[in-house]
Design an enzyme around this catalytic site. Structure first.
Site, PDB file in Angstrom:
ATOM      1  N   ARG A  66     -43.114   3.083   2.829  1.00  0.00           N
ATOM      2  CA  ARG A  66     -42.812   4.389   3.423  1.00  0.00           C
ATOM      3  C   ARG A  66     -42.406   4.240   4.891  1.00  0.00           C
ATOM      4  NH1 ARG A  66     -46.444   9.140   5.221  1.00  0.00           N
ATOM      5  NH2 ARG A  66     -44.966  10.881   5.222  1.00  0.00           N
ATOM      6  N   HIS A  70     -38.892   5.538   6.557  1.00  0.00           N
ATOM      7  CA  HIS A  70     -38.852   6.450   7.703  1.00  0.00           C
ATOM      8  C   HIS A  70     -38.130   5.814   8.881  1.00  0.00           C
ATOM      9  CE1 HIS A  70     -42.068   9.658   6.576  1.00  0.00           C
ATOM     10  NE2 HIS A  70     -41.386   9.269   5.525  1.00  0.00           N
ATOM     11  N   GLY A  76     -31.221   4.318  11.773  1.00  0.00           N
ATOM     12  CA  GLY A  76     -31.015   3.020  11.123  1.00  0.00           C
ATOM     13  C   GLY A  76     -32.257   2.148  11.127  1.00  0.00           C
ATOM     14  N   ASN A  98     -44.520  11.709  10.960  1.00  0.00           N
ATOM     15  CA  ASN A  98     -44.880  10.290  10.976  1.00  0.00           C
ATOM     16  C   ASN A  98     -46.349  10.034  11.299  1.00  0.00           C
ATOM     17  OD1 ASN A  98     -42.434   9.275  10.189  1.00  0.00           O
ATOM     18  ND2 ASN A  98     -41.641   9.069  12.280  1.00  0.00           N
ATOM     19  N   HIS A 198     -42.384   6.434  -5.196  1.00  0.00           N
ATOM     20  CA  HIS A 198     -43.627   7.180  -5.400  1.00  0.00           C
ATOM     21  C   HIS A 198     -44.383   6.721  -6.654  1.00  0.00           C
ATOM     22  CE1 HIS A 198     -42.342  10.790  -2.649  1.00  0.00           C
ATOM     23  NE2 HIS A 198     -42.435   9.653  -2.000  1.00  0.00           N
TER      24      HIS A 198
HETATM   25  C1  HEM Z   1     -37.156  12.583  -1.985  1.00  0.00           C
HETATM   26  C2  HEM Z   1     -37.631  12.719  -0.840  1.00  0.00           C
HETATM   27  C3  HEM Z   1     -39.012  12.321  -0.415  1.00  0.00           C
HETATM   28  C4  HEM Z   1     -40.004  13.148  -0.028  1.00  0.00           C
HETATM   29  C5  HEM Z   1     -39.940  14.659   0.061  1.00  0.00           C
HETATM   30  C6  HEM Z   1     -41.157  12.335   0.280  1.00  0.00           C
HETATM   31  C7  HEM Z   1     -42.362  12.808   0.734  1.00  0.00           C
HETATM   32  C8  HEM Z   1     -43.515  12.067   0.805  1.00  0.00           C
HETATM   33  C9  HEM Z   1     -44.811  12.586   1.164  1.00  0.00           C
HETATM   34  C10 HEM Z   1     -45.099  14.008   1.606  1.00  0.00           C
HETATM   35  C11 HEM Z   1     -45.705  11.588   1.040  1.00  0.00           C
HETATM   36  C12 HEM Z   1     -47.199  11.669   1.293  1.00  0.00           C
HETATM   37  C13 HEM Z   1     -47.525  11.198   2.692  1.00  0.00           C
HETATM   38  C14 HEM Z   1     -48.957  11.331   3.019  1.00  0.00           C
HETATM   39  O1  HEM Z   1     -49.572  12.327   2.649  1.00  0.00           O
HETATM   40  O2  HEM Z   1     -49.503  10.431   3.678  1.00  0.00           O
HETATM   41  C15 HEM Z   1     -44.987  10.427   0.607  1.00  0.00           C
HETATM   42  C16 HEM Z   1     -45.554   9.216   0.352  1.00  0.00           C
HETATM   43  C17 HEM Z   1     -44.824   8.073   0.086  1.00  0.00           C
HETATM   44  N1  HEM Z   1     -43.450   7.967   0.092  1.00  0.00           N
HETATM   45 FE1  HEM Z   1     -42.155   9.487   0.050  1.00  0.00          FE
HETATM   46  N2  HEM Z   1     -40.831  11.034   0.075  1.00  0.00           N
HETATM   47  C18 HEM Z   1     -39.535  10.965  -0.331  1.00  0.00           C
HETATM   48  C19 HEM Z   1     -38.817   9.812  -0.588  1.00  0.00           C
HETATM   49  C20 HEM Z   1     -39.303   8.542  -0.426  1.00  0.00           C
HETATM   50  C21 HEM Z   1     -38.524   7.341  -0.428  1.00  0.00           C
HETATM   51  C22 HEM Z   1     -37.009   7.292  -0.547  1.00  0.00           C
HETATM   52  C23 HEM Z   1     -39.385   6.295  -0.268  1.00  0.00           C
HETATM   53  C24 HEM Z   1     -39.107   4.818  -0.162  1.00  0.00           C
HETATM   54  C25 HEM Z   1     -38.016   4.211  -0.544  1.00  0.00           C
HETATM   55  C26 HEM Z   1     -40.710   6.850  -0.208  1.00  0.00           C
HETATM   56  C27 HEM Z   1     -41.866   6.119  -0.154  1.00  0.00           C
HETATM   57  C28 HEM Z   1     -43.140   6.661  -0.145  1.00  0.00           C
HETATM   58  C29 HEM Z   1     -44.343   5.891  -0.360  1.00  0.00           C
HETATM   59  C30 HEM Z   1     -44.424   4.419  -0.722  1.00  0.00           C
HETATM   60  C31 HEM Z   1     -45.409   6.784  -0.207  1.00  0.00           C
HETATM   61  C32 HEM Z   1     -46.903   6.454  -0.272  1.00  0.00           C
HETATM   62  C33 HEM Z   1     -47.381   6.130   1.129  1.00  0.00           C
HETATM   63  C34 HEM Z   1     -48.803   5.650   1.211  1.00  0.00           C
HETATM   64  O3  HEM Z   1     -49.480   5.490   0.201  1.00  0.00           O
HETATM   65  O4  HEM Z   1     -49.273   5.406   2.334  1.00  0.00           O
HETATM   66  N3  HEM Z   1     -40.625   8.215  -0.264  1.00  0.00           N
HETATM   67  N4  HEM Z   1     -43.648  10.739   0.488  1.00  0.00           N
END
Ligand code: HEM
Length: 331
Positions: A66, A70, A76, A98, A198
């Site tokens: 993540r 970001h 970039g 963030n 996810h």
């Molecule tokens: C489609 C749009 C996306 C949205 C709206 C979104 C939103 C989120 C949100 C709200 C969280 C939870 C954060 C938290 O509560 O700590 C999350 C977690 C995460 N996102 Fe996304 N995300 C998106 C796309 C992506 C993409 C493209 C990636 C990587 C290529 C990604 C990788 C992750 C990962 C790995 C987590 C888990 C983080 C952790 O366990 O610490 N996300 N995302």
């Protein structure tokens, strides 16, 4: 009489077609074996650091993936997200969205950088460290291996004001999300594939609480949830006001495995965030969800290509960047 003009117009559009754009030129300067001579132990040091960190803190993999995403979407893949704020500059990492980036991911980069500086000082960029760490951790969790070209330089700018609106939020509409990814050069199928990240990691309850408590006059939760899943989420998050660190696995079925279960979950109403469930309910993205749910190889292939593309997004070379001595501060 109009001919010479037309020919000129044709030649100029041909040359702009044949001449690589600025960003293509940057990307072409990256190579797979960039540190072969300048830091021969690069691969070994990265592997050792990442393995040790992931074993002691298993949440590191998702956290790092993540963090990398970001970083890349704001100016970039240039490690701008790693820079700490100063009294004169509120940095990217202190932007509201963030603040939930887990410390373990930052810590991993610090550890790798420290080990690399001992072996080859001022040679390896923080942005290369982050790109390789994200890839190695995806592979370590059972996901695909993809190539990461190296030679990025670290950015010279990190501003929290550049973040808001430029990273996806679960509350954004599908049209908004699609536009956001498109403005960064990503197609629908790439956006869906990247969202497959996810399949690992967590989300804090406040990211989806509006969908499970008092959703509407007639219903506690959003109808796109499986009702039993929504019940479970309500229980898991019951205390989230008092304890804002409460969080839930993004993939309820196989939370610690990088696989295509995330996509198999979506048609069953087991998508955690509304942006996850939206990928299935929106006819523009549903075909890709169905494809990746039916075929893990297709997902891994698409995810790999999309990650390779993401890893080259807005990379900096030459005087556009520097090799930071510490990843959290400009030189
Ligand atoms: C489609 C749009 C996306 C949205 C709206 C979104 C939103 C989120 C949100 C709200 C969280 C939870 C954060 C938290 O509560 O700590 C999350 C977690 C995460 N996102 Fe996304 N995300 C998106 C796309 C992506 C993409 C493209 C990636 C990587 C290529 C990604 C990788 C992750 C990962 C790995 C987590 C888990 C983080 C952790 O366990 O610490 N996300 N995302």
């Amino acid at each position: 009489m109009a001919r010479p003009f037309l020919v000129l117009l044709f030649l100029s559009s041909l040359s702009s077609f044949l001449t690589p754009s600025h960003s293509q030129q940057q990307q072409q300067q990256l190579t797979l074996n960039y540190y072969q001579n300048s830091c021969p132990k690069f691969d070994q040091i990265m592997q050792d650091t990442i393995t040790t960190k992931q074993i002691t803190s298993p949440t590191t993999a998702a956290a790092t993936l993540r963090l990398f995403f970001h970083d890349c979407f704001i100016g970039g893949c240039d490690a701008s997200v790693l820079v700490s704020s100063t009294p004169f500059n509120k940095a990217e990492r202190d932007a509201d969205i963030n603040l939930s980036l887990p410390g373990d991911a930052f810590d991993l980069v610090v550890r790798a950088k420290t080990a690399l500086e001992l072996s080859c000082p001022s040679v390896v960029s923080c942005s290369d460290i982050l790109a390789v760490a994200a890839r190695d951790l995806v592979t370590m969790m059972g996901g695909p291996y993809y190539t990461v070209k190296l030679g990025r330089r670290d950015g010279l700018l990190s501003k929290s004001s550049l973040v808001e609106g430029n990273l996806p939020r679960p509350t954004m509409s599908m049209t908004h999300l699609i536009k956001l990814f498109a403005s960064n050069g990503f197609t629908l199928s790439e956006m869906v594939a990247l969202s497959g990240a996810h399949t690992i990691g967590f989300s804090h309850c406040n990211e989806f609480s509006a969908n499970i408590y008092n959703y509407s006059k007639n219903s506690q939760s959003d109808h796109s949830y499986n009702p039993r899943y929504a019940d479970g989420l309500r229980k898991a998050c019951a205390d989230y006001h008092k304890n804002p660190t409460l969080s839930v696995s993004n993939d309820i079925m196989t939370p610690n495995k990088f696989d295509n279960m995330y996509f198999q979950n979506l048609p069953k109403g087991l998508g955690l965030l509304s942006s996850d469930r939206g990928l299935y309910s929106d006819p523009r993205t549903r075909p890709y969800v169905e494809m990746y749910a039916a075929n893990q190889n297709a997902f891994f292939e698409a995810f790999s290509r999309a990650m390779e593309k993401l890893s080259l997004h807005g990379v900096k070379t030459g005087r556009e960047g520097e090799i930071r001595r510490r990843c959290d501060a400009f030189n």
